[in-house]
Design a protein around this motif. Structure first.
Motif, PDB file in Angstrom:
ATOM      1  N   GLU A  79     -24.075 -18.454 -44.315  1.00  0.00           N
ATOM      2  CA  GLU A  79     -24.884 -17.508 -45.072  1.00  0.00           C
ATOM      3  C   GLU A  79     -26.368 -17.880 -45.077  1.00  0.00           C
ATOM      4  O   GLU A  79     -27.239 -17.026 -44.954  1.00  0.00           O
ATOM      5  CB  GLU A  79     -24.377 -17.415 -46.517  1.00  0.00           C
ATOM      6  CG  GLU A  79     -25.112 -16.404 -47.394  1.00  0.00           C
ATOM      7  CD  GLU A  79     -24.970 -14.965 -46.926  1.00  0.00           C
ATOM      8  OE1 GLU A  79     -25.883 -14.164 -47.200  1.00  0.00           O
ATOM      9  OE2 GLU A  79     -23.953 -14.627 -46.292  1.00  0.00           O
ATOM     10  N   GLU A  81     -28.109 -20.183 -43.023  1.00  0.00           N
ATOM     11  CA  GLU A  81     -28.748 -20.376 -41.709  1.00  0.00           C
ATOM     12  C   GLU A  81     -29.999 -21.248 -41.804  1.00  0.00           C
ATOM     13  O   GLU A  81     -31.093 -20.869 -41.368  1.00  0.00           O
ATOM     14  CB  GLU A  81     -29.106 -19.009 -41.088  1.00  0.00           C
ATOM     15  CG  GLU A  81     -27.899 -18.133 -40.827  1.00  0.00           C
ATOM     16  CD  GLU A  81     -28.261 -16.767 -40.263  1.00  0.00           C
ATOM     17  OE1 GLU A  81     -29.394 -16.294 -40.500  1.00  0.00           O
ATOM     18  OE2 GLU A  81     -27.432 -16.171 -39.586  1.00  0.00           O
ATOM     19  N   LYS A 120     -25.063 -11.744 -45.675  1.00  0.00           N
ATOM     20  CA  LYS A 120     -25.298 -11.929 -44.226  1.00  0.00           C
ATOM     21  C   LYS A 120     -23.979 -12.020 -43.470  1.00  0.00           C
ATOM     22  O   LYS A 120     -23.798 -11.380 -42.428  1.00  0.00           O
ATOM     23  CB  LYS A 120     -26.121 -13.203 -43.982  1.00  0.00           C
ATOM     24  CG  LYS A 120     -27.592 -13.077 -44.314  1.00  0.00           C
ATOM     25  CD  LYS A 120     -28.317 -14.363 -43.977  1.00  0.00           C
ATOM     26  CE  LYS A 120     -29.765 -14.307 -44.438  1.00  0.00           C
ATOM     27  NZ  LYS A 120     -30.444 -15.609 -44.236  1.00  0.00           N
ATOM     28  N   SER A 123     -22.207  -8.553 -43.594  1.00  0.00           N
ATOM     29  CA  SER A 123     -22.879  -7.583 -42.715  1.00  0.00           C
ATOM     30  C   SER A 123     -22.538  -7.849 -41.259  1.00  0.00           C
ATOM     31  O   SER A 123     -22.221  -6.929 -40.499  1.00  0.00           O
ATOM     32  CB  SER A 123     -24.402  -7.657 -42.893  1.00  0.00           C
ATOM     33  OG  SER A 123     -24.773  -7.227 -44.172  1.00  0.00           O
ATOM     34  N   SER A 124     -22.607  -9.131 -40.871  1.00  0.00           N
ATOM     35  CA  SER A 124     -22.312  -9.521 -39.493  1.00  0.00           C
ATOM     36  C   SER A 124     -20.865  -9.193 -39.120  1.00  0.00           C
ATOM     37  O   SER A 124     -20.592  -8.663 -38.041  1.00  0.00           O
ATOM     38  CB  SER A 124     -22.588 -11.016 -39.317  1.00  0.00           C
ATOM     39  OG  SER A 124     -22.218 -11.447 -38.039  1.00  0.00           O
TER      40      SER A 124
END
Length: 209
Positions: A79, A81, A120, A123-124
């Motif tokens: 999440e 990164e 994140k 969504s990915s």
């Protein structure tokens, strides 16, 4: 502080399992270590300082160098990164990220609403599935979202599945397996390579055990 190794760890289950691992690796942690409510714990005989933090903050502390080393869940790593080195899978605090919801719920055909702490990652995942969704970020009690009509689905950590079951939710899809990882600040890895390498080596022996 140059000769002190600072380790950031999340409070709770990961802390308990990581402390147990460190003891098995031969680090002498005091008995009161586990019960302390302090947020900074010094262990002078081992030249180690521990910072206890929220899981999402551990990677921030390591990235910015206030901690040389950290222990963080793979969910946080995916999440956030952050610019850190992931050097060892500790194989503790195993769980997984999953999609869940109420059984037999009709999904909005246009853009289903997904509530999660992991916008994140969610969504990915749905993008990879070719699904267009609306992500709603929440910070806690994600299971509430389908119950109060805020979202049709949630993406959250599942350990035993008990919380989902108690709230009438069912697991629909598994996204990825999660364990805790040892992470290192890139500059610290150069400046404090000896104690960090020793830590990695000793923990590796426990894992291989």
């Amino acid at each position: 502080m140059k000769d002190i190794l600072t380790i950031a760890m999340p409070k709770g289950r990961i802390f308990e399992e990581a402390a147990d691992m460190l003891r098995k690796a031969g680090y002498q942690l005091p008995p009161e270590f586990d019960e302390s409510r302090k947020l900074i714990l010094d262990v002078p005989n081992e030249k180690i300082r521990f910072i206890l933090a929220k899981p999402m903050d551990v990677v921030t502390y390591v990235e910015h160098g206030v901690a040389d080393v950290g222990i963080a869940g793979k969910d946080v790593m995916l999440e956030e990164e952050r610019d850190v080195y992931e050097v060892l899978d500790l194989k503790i605090s195993e769980c997984y990220l999953a999609v869940a919801g109420l059984p037999d719920t009709k999904i909005n055909d246009v853009a289903p609403k997904i509530a999660t702490k992991y916008p994140k990652v969610a969504s990915s995942y749905f993008r990879e599935q070719g699904e267009q969704v609306e992500i709603i970020k929440l910070n806690g009690s994600i299971e509430l979202a389908p119950l109060i009509g805020l979202a049709e689905r949630i993406v959250d950590i599942v350990s035993t599945g008990r919380t989902l079951k108690e709230n009438g939710l069912v697991e629909l899809e598994q996204i990825c397996h999660i364990t805790s990882r040892l992470i290192v600040n890139p500059v610290s890895y150069r400046m404090k390579d000896e104690p960090i390498d020793e830590l990695v080596e000793r923990l590796s022996k426990v894992i291989g055990g």
